[in-house]
Structures are given as C-alpha cells and as structure tokens.
Motif scaffolding. Structure first.
Motif, PDB file in Angstrom:
ATOM      1  N   MET A   1       0.806  -1.218   0.000  1.00 37.53           N
ATOM      2  CA  MET A   1       0.000   0.000   0.000  1.00 37.53           C
ATOM      3  C   MET A   1       0.840   1.270   0.000  1.00 37.53           C
ATOM      4  SD  MET A   1      -1.623   0.491   3.841  1.00 37.53           S
ATOM      5  CE  MET A   1      -2.431  -1.094   3.873  1.00 37.53           C
ATOM      6  N   LEU A   2       2.145   1.155   0.370  1.00 37.34           N
ATOM      7  CA  LEU A   2       3.021   2.322   0.390  1.00 37.34           C
ATOM      8  C   LEU A   2       4.034   2.314  -0.750  1.00 37.34           C
ATOM      9  CD1 LEU A   2       3.769   2.490   4.237  1.00 37.34           C
ATOM     10  CD2 LEU A   2       1.990   3.700   2.954  1.00 37.34           C
ATOM     11  N   ALA A   3       3.865   1.394  -1.701  1.00 36.43           N
ATOM     12  CA  ALA A   3       4.873   1.201  -2.748  1.00 36.43           C
ATOM     13  C   ALA A   3       5.089   2.443  -3.598  1.00 36.43           C
ATOM     14  CB  ALA A   3       4.480   0.022  -3.635  1.00 36.43           C
ATOM     15  N   ASP A   4       4.050   3.254  -3.771  1.00 34.19           N
ATOM     16  CA  ASP A   4       4.210   4.456  -4.581  1.00 34.19           C
ATOM     17  C   ASP A   4       4.742   5.633  -3.781  1.00 34.19           C
ATOM     18  OD1 ASP A   4       1.823   4.515  -3.121  1.00 34.19           O
ATOM     19  OD2 ASP A   4       0.928   5.987  -4.485  1.00 34.19           O
ATOM     20  N   LEU A   5       4.798   5.497  -2.475  1.00 30.35           N
ATOM     21  CA  LEU A   5       5.262   6.575  -1.612  1.00 30.35           C
ATOM     22  C   LEU A   5       6.723   6.430  -1.228  1.00 30.35           C
ATOM     23  CD1 LEU A   5       2.268   6.799   0.921  1.00 30.35           C
ATOM     24  CD2 LEU A   5       2.600   8.101  -1.190  1.00 30.35           C
ATOM     25  N   ALA A   6       7.208   5.190  -1.176  1.00 31.88           N
ATOM     26  CA  ALA A   6       8.534   4.958  -0.596  1.00 31.88           C
ATOM     27  C   ALA A   6       9.180   3.717  -1.187  1.00 31.88           C
ATOM     28  CB  ALA A   6       8.417   4.793   0.919  1.00 31.88           C
ATOM     29  N   THR A   7      10.491   3.647  -1.066  1.00 29.95           N
ATOM     30  CA  THR A   7      11.212   2.386  -1.218  1.00 29.95           C
ATOM     31  C   THR A   7      11.191   1.720   0.148  1.00 29.95           C
ATOM     32  OG1 THR A   7      12.646   3.245  -2.961  1.00 29.95           O
ATOM     33  CG2 THR A   7      13.425   1.317  -1.733  1.00 29.95           C
ATOM     34  N   VAL A   8      10.494   0.599   0.239  1.00 29.28           N
ATOM     35  CA  VAL A   8      10.195  -0.016   1.533  1.00 29.28           C
ATOM     36  C   VAL A   8      11.178  -1.153   1.820  1.00 29.28           C
ATOM     37  CG1 VAL A   8       8.438  -1.123   2.949  1.00 29.28           C
ATOM     38  CG2 VAL A   8       7.763   0.552   1.217  1.00 29.28           C
ATOM     39  N   ILE A   9      11.833  -1.071   2.965  1.00 33.00           N
ATOM     40  CA  ILE A   9      12.759  -2.101   3.424  1.00 33.00           C
ATOM     41  C   ILE A   9      12.104  -2.857   4.569  1.00 33.00           C
ATOM     42  CG2 ILE A   9      15.070  -2.617   4.269  1.00 33.00           C
ATOM     43  CD1 ILE A   9      15.061  -1.171   1.577  1.00 33.00           C
ATOM     44  N   ARG A  10      12.020  -4.177   4.440  1.00 34.13           N
ATOM     45  CA  ARG A  10      11.496  -5.049   5.497  1.00 34.13           C
ATOM     46  C   ARG A  10      12.602  -6.003   5.928  1.00 34.13           C
ATOM     47  NH1 ARG A  10       7.569  -8.004   1.854  1.00 34.13           N
ATOM     48  NH2 ARG A  10       7.168  -9.254   3.722  1.00 34.13           N
TER      49      ARG A  10
END
Length: 301
Positions: free
Chosen positions: A64-73
C-alpha cells in the motif's frame, strides 16, 4: 475505503505492488538476517515488525506504500527467515542489527516505521542514532512509562476480547496451560490470541490466519528475554524530550493495550503528531487501510 467481509488489505492495494528483492544482511557479529526491498517511491522507509520473537508481517503495508517509498522489510535475528541463533536478545543488539540493514542498502538517512514491540525498537534506534533518521512512525506501541501502567489492563482486555467467542477462550486457556505444544498447537494458540487484536469479531480470525501465513514459529527465548528487558527498561523521558525527529504516533482506538499508556511518549516528544483510527485495533492497516495509508502519507507532508 474499508475492507469488505472476506477481504484483506492487500486485495485493495494490488495496483501498488512492485517487484520485491530479497537479500541476506550480515550483522557485525556474523548473524545472517533476511531483508527485502520493494516500492517505487524515492524516500527510504524501513519497517520494524512486532513481537518480540515473530517475523515481518508487513507485506500488505509494503504494497500500500509502494508508490510513496522504497520499503525495506527485515526479520529480526533468530526469527522468521533470519538465521536461527543464540541471541543475544537485547534491544541494543537489535538496534545494531537494524543499523546493519540500513548500511546494507546504502541508506544515509531513513524514515522508520515500527509496530508494537517494533515501535519500541524504532524509538530506541532513533534515540541512539538521531542523525540517521528523518522521521519516526510509532504504530500501536505502549509508550515509555512503567510496564505496570498498561499490562494488567491489556491482560483483562485480552480475556474480554477472547470471551466474545467462549469456545475460543476455553481453547486458548487449554493450550496456554500446556507445558509443551506441537507446532500446529502453537500456531492455533497464536491464531486465537491474534484474533483478539481486531475490533471486528467477525473478521478477527480471518485476519489472524493471514498473519500466520506463512508460519515460521515463535522464538520463545527471544520473546521471553526481550519482554523481561521491557519490564525493567530505563527511564528515557529526558532523551525523548531532546529528540528533534518528527514523530507520528498512530493508534487504533480498539487496541486492547490501553492507548493511555502512549500518552507518556506523546507528552515527552517535542515534535509529535498523533492519529487514532476509530474503527481499528492493534494492527490498524488491516481494518482501516485507507486511514493508515493517509496517516503515513501525511507524515512526509
């Protein structure tokens, strides 16, 4: 937008999914940590999952945040897809592991989002390395006051929430009373307990099953050690008062951990905003994905 019966948050956000790169991060003591990177946004957002002793369950959040940020898990040491190891199980050690993840991806500064125990970890990292954090999103944490401020009420609320289904409550008591459980019984006990984390009793078990898929098993030693550390945690009020990092405290109004426990942190932080989602419990992105996304989006505004 709300999740309809039978849906999960990911079904709403499939249009925002992006390719995921999974990697191995080596901590400074040689322990191997699972991590992944996804998203198309410019800003780096590093997620800290709850527990302790669990694994990353932020697949829906990353989508859901893919267009807002580069997400690191990432999976914390000894948990999930990370290397099973003998610890050590301390917040300082986990802060060092989190910094190893940051370095692996070549990130000078990050925004941190932590959930539950992960919110405590994210705050500890921000206090230890404020120059490396752009902003902090503190989701469903328990504040910085004494453990006794919230845990007795949490236990009462847990039993009451489980009691919405008497069969679930009886089975949970039965499993909790056993000295040893099979892997399937351990998963069943987790599902019952996790179902109580949601405001909606009709969807709670379905959400809990999504949390447990895939199932990696709870690291009980990690859980016990870090929870014991939480009980004797040092007072960090003064350090929080000096923390210049913009912070969003994000709650679900129906969290069985009393939200009043977080007031101590809100009062201490000089640059803080608080959002409470009225229809959500402990994992607000499940029950109000639109509200959750909007609140996180606004943290960058």
């Amino acid at each position: 937008m709300r999740v309809r019966p039978g849906q999960t948050a990911l079904m709403i956000w499939t249009g925002s999914e992006s390719e995921t790169e999974s990697v191995t991060v080596t901590a400074d003591d040689g322990v191997r940590l699972w991590a992944s990177r996804s998203g198309r946004g410019v800003e780096p957002l590093l997620l800290c999952h709850g527990g302790p002793g669990l694994w990353d369950m932020f697949e829906d959040v990353a989508a859901m945040l893919a267009d807002l940020a580069t997400v690191i898990r990432w999976d914390q040491r000894g948990c999930g897809r990370s290397e099973r190891c003998a610890g050590p199980w301390t917040t300082d050690r986990f802060v060092a592991d989190l910094d190893a993840v940051r370095r692996h991806f070549g990130l000078r500064r990050i925004t941190l989002l932590g959930h539950s125990w992960g919110a405590r970890l994210a705050l500890a990292y921000a206090l230890a390395h404020p120059g490396r954090v752009n902003a902090l999103v503190y989701v469903a944490g328990t504040g910085i006051g004494p453990y006794t401020d919230w845990h007795p009420a949490y236990e009462q609320n847990l039993l009451a929430r489980l009691g919405r289904n008497p069969e679930h409550l009886a089975r949970w008591h039965e499993l909790k009373g056993r000295a040893q459980l099979t892997e399937e019984e351990e998963r069943e006990r987790a599902l019952l307990q996790w179902s109580a984390e949601f405001a909606d009793p009709e969807r709670g078990m379905a959400y809990a099953r999504r949390m447990a898929d895939p199932w990696f098993g709870v690291n009980a030693e990690c859980n016990t050690s870090l929870n014991a550390e939480v009980k004797r945690a040092a007072d960090v009020h003064r350090a929080c008062q000096a923390l210049a990092i913009p912070t969003l405290i994000l709650d679900g109004a129906h969290d069985i951990r009393p939200r009043s426990a977080v007031d101590s942190l809100e009062r201490a932080l000089p640059h803080v905003r608080r959002v409470t989602l009225p229809d959500a419990g402990h994992l607000p992105w499940f029950e109000d994905p639109q509200g959750f996304r909007q609140a996180v989006h606004d943290a960058w505004a």
